[in-house]
Design a protein around this motif. Structure first.
Motif, mmCIF file in Angstrom:
data_model
loop_
_atom_site.group_PDB
_atom_site.id
_atom_site.type_symbol
_atom_site.label_atom_id
_atom_site.label_comp_id
_atom_site.label_asym_id
_atom_site.label_seq_id
_atom_site.Cartn_x
_atom_site.Cartn_y
_atom_site.Cartn_z
ATOM 1 N N UNK A 53 -14.941 7.734 6.905
ATOM 2 C CA UNK A 53 -14.967 8.137 5.497
ATOM 3 C C UNK A 53 -13.560 8.250 4.937
ATOM 4 N N UNK A 54 -13.390 7.766 3.712
ATOM 5 C CA UNK A 54 -12.141 7.949 2.967
ATOM 6 C C UNK A 54 -12.516 8.241 1.522
ATOM 7 N N UNK A 55 -12.007 9.339 1.012
ATOM 8 C CA UNK A 55 -12.375 9.773 -0.332
ATOM 9 C C UNK A 55 -11.155 10.378 -1.016
ATOM 10 N N UNK A 56 -10.996 10.080 -2.295
ATOM 11 C CA UNK A 56 -9.932 10.703 -3.094
ATOM 12 C C UNK A 56 -10.551 11.231 -4.374
ATOM 13 N N UNK A 57 -10.256 12.495 -4.689
ATOM 14 C CA UNK A 57 -10.785 13.116 -5.905
ATOM 15 C C UNK A 57 -9.642 13.468 -6.842
ATOM 16 N N UNK A 78 -5.788 -2.040 6.272
ATOM 17 C CA UNK A 78 -4.954 -0.943 5.784
ATOM 18 C C UNK A 78 -3.477 -1.320 5.727
ATOM 19 N N UNK A 79 -3.046 -2.182 6.636
ATOM 20 C CA UNK A 79 -1.639 -2.593 6.630
ATOM 21 C C UNK A 79 -1.309 -3.351 5.345
ATOM 22 N N UNK A 80 -2.229 -4.217 4.909
ATOM 23 C CA UNK A 80 -2.020 -4.961 3.661
ATOM 24 C C UNK A 80 -2.043 -4.025 2.455
ATOM 25 N N UNK A 81 -2.968 -3.068 2.478
ATOM 26 C CA UNK A 81 -3.041 -2.089 1.386
ATOM 27 C C UNK A 81 -1.747 -1.285 1.322
ATOM 28 N N UNK A 82 -1.283 -0.852 2.491
ATOM 29 C CA UNK A 82 -0.044 -0.071 2.582
ATOM 30 C C UNK A 82 1.147 -0.875 2.050
ATOM 31 N N UNK A 83 1.229 -2.150 2.454
ATOM 32 C CA UNK A 83 2.338 -2.998 2.015
ATOM 33 C C UNK A 83 2.291 -3.214 0.508
ATOM 34 N N UNK A 84 1.083 -3.418 -0.017
ATOM 35 C CA UNK A 84 0.937 -3.616 -1.463
ATOM 36 C C UNK A 84 1.399 -2.383 -2.233
ATOM 37 N N UNK A 85 1.002 -1.213 -1.750
ATOM 38 C CA UNK A 85 1.393 0.027 -2.429
ATOM 39 C C UNK A 85 2.896 0.256 -2.297
ATOM 40 N N UNK A 86 3.443 -0.019 -1.109
ATOM 41 C CA UNK A 86 4.893 0.121 -0.922
ATOM 42 C C UNK A 86 5.657 -0.776 -1.892
ATOM 43 N N UNK A 87 5.219 -2.035 -2.000
ATOM 44 C CA UNK A 87 5.877 -2.975 -2.915
ATOM 45 C C UNK A 87 5.784 -2.476 -4.354
ATOM 46 N N UNK A 88 4.629 -1.935 -4.709
ATOM 47 C CA UNK A 88 4.450 -1.415 -6.058
ATOM 48 C C UNK A 88 5.358 -0.233 -6.343
ATOM 49 N N UNK A 89 5.508 0.646 -5.357
ATOM 50 C CA UNK A 89 6.382 1.811 -5.519
ATOM 51 C C UNK A 89 7.836 1.370 -5.676
ATOM 52 N N UNK A 90 8.240 0.366 -4.876
ATOM 53 C CA UNK A 90 9.612 -0.152 -4.971
ATOM 54 C C UNK A 90 9.859 -0.744 -6.356
ATOM 55 N N UNK A 91 8.888 -1.530 -6.846
ATOM 56 C CA UNK A 91 9.032 -2.126 -8.182
ATOM 57 C C UNK A 91 9.101 -1.053 -9.257
ATOM 58 N N UNK A 92 8.263 -0.038 -9.109
ATOM 59 C CA UNK A 92 8.247 1.042 -10.097
ATOM 60 C C UNK A 92 9.579 1.783 -10.124
ATOM 61 N N UNK A 93 10.116 2.071 -8.936
ATOM 62 C CA UNK A 93 11.393 2.780 -8.877
ATOM 63 C C UNK A 93 12.523 1.924 -9.433
ATOM 64 N N UNK A 94 12.466 0.613 -9.148
ATOM 65 C CA UNK A 94 13.492 -0.280 -9.679
ATOM 66 C C UNK A 94 13.428 -0.315 -11.207
ATOM 67 N N UNK A 129 -9.823 4.573 -2.334
ATOM 68 C CA UNK A 129 -9.325 5.898 -1.955
ATOM 69 C C UNK A 129 -8.011 5.776 -1.186
ATOM 70 N N UNK A 130 -7.951 4.816 -0.261
ATOM 71 C CA UNK A 130 -6.713 4.628 0.503
ATOM 72 C C UNK A 130 -5.562 4.201 -0.404
ATOM 73 N N UNK A 131 -5.841 3.389 -1.396
ATOM 74 C CA UNK A 131 -4.778 2.981 -2.321
ATOM 75 C C UNK A 131 -4.152 4.195 -2.996
#
Length: 315
Positions: A57-61, A207-223, A74-76
């Motif tokens: 189970x994975x849930x985000x509220x 999950x590794x692909x999801x993690x990489x996608x989110x990491x890339x997004x965070x880097x772009x956002x910070x840039x 939820x993992x994203x």
């Protein structure tokens, strides 16, 4: 807010932003972990449940409106909010039966929520649960503590409270929560997923692909944030330069006429860092050039007025 008893703590108050979360989840899988991970973030709460190393189970509220995301979505959010900073991760060990029961509850239905326990006819409520042969739980909670009373087919199954790892058969601590000031109660219906056979999300989600996608997004956002901040600084600095130039031009024209304006612009175009020390060179060059077209007294008065005006402006 997702209210669950804390269980038996494995680790608490971890910063998930400093962890490779997919790798950590794989380690829990290889260690046949049973229990749950709780992510408290600035925007909501995430819960990930394991049963014997299987991620069931994975849930985000969301805190703002209680909307829930499950599985990959939820993992994203969990990954995103962890990397954003300010999140905490707690890991609690549970029994298999308890992990399944919590999984079923989190994906079940809320019949009643946030009822003041003092206003509830408990006997009538329990009779209703038995009559309708409900499976689920009563969640009793205060600001500090949470206890769950599980039911299956209308019959009491056991209790789960802070610090326990299994469904217990004695009320004890669970009932003490009910006696605390301000205690409230929720009535939750479980789904059929509590009977086992849940899908292992580690086998269905990359999950590794999801993690990489989110990491890339965070880097772009910070840039982007850095670039926007730099652009904002440039705009502010340009505006500041123009105001300084306007003040200098006005003062020069007042004391030595339009020729003074030309001299100010010529020296200013050479580049003038706006600081008391760096401006001293500008004043010296301007005074030297101005003395060729105006008297020493007028030049001195002009420079002194410039220094006074800019001194107040640059504070």
């Amino acid at each position: 807010m997702i209210l669950l008893p804390r269980g038996n703590p494995v680790k608490e108050k971890i910063d998930p932003g400093k962890i490779n979360l997919p790798e950590a989840l794989r380690k829990l899988q290889s260690g046949t972990f049973t229990g749950y991970l709780r992510f408290e973030t600035k925007t909501g709460t995430g819960v990930v449940i394991f049963e014997a190393g299987s991620l069931i189970s994975a849930l985000f509220e969301w805190a703002r409106d209680g909307e829930r995301l499950v599985n990959e979505a939820a993992f994203e959010r969990i990954f995103e909010q962890s990397l954003a900073g300010g999140a905490t991760l707690d890991i609690y060990r549970l029994s298999t039966e308890l992990a399944r029961s919590i999984h079923a509850l989190l994906h079940g239905e809320v019949l009643y929520k946030g009822q003041d326990l003092k206003l509830i006819d408990i006997k009538a409520l329990l009779a209703k649960l038995k009559e309708d042969q409900m499976s689920g739980c009563l969640r009793i909670y205060t600001k500090e503590h949470v206890a769950l009373i599980f039911y299956r087919d209308g019959n009491p199954l056991g209790f789960f409270h802070d610090g326990s790892t299994d469904i217990e058969t004695t009320a004890g601590h669970s009932m003490s929560v009910a006696r605390e000031p301000g205690a409230k109660i929720d009535v939750l219906l479980a789904t059929n997923n509590g009977e086992g056979g849940a899908v292992n999300l580690l086998q269905t989600i990359d999950l590794l692909s999801v993690w990489q996608k989110i990491q890339d997004g965070v880097v772009r956002q910070r840039r982007t944030q850095v670039e926007e901040a730099n652009r904002s600084k440039e705009v502010v600095e340009k505006d500041r330069q123009q105001k300084v130039l306007s003040l200098l031009r006005g003062t020069a024209e007042k004391h030595i006429g339009k020729i003074g304006v030309s001299l100010v612009e010529k020296e200013f175009d050479k580049g003038v860092p706006l600081g008391a020390d760096s401006l001293s060179g500008f004043y010296e060059r301007l005074a030297k050039a101005a003395k060729l077209v105006a008297g020493p007294s007028a030049v001195k008065t002009m420079v002194e007025e410039m220094q006074k005006g800019l001194g107040a402006f640059l504070k």
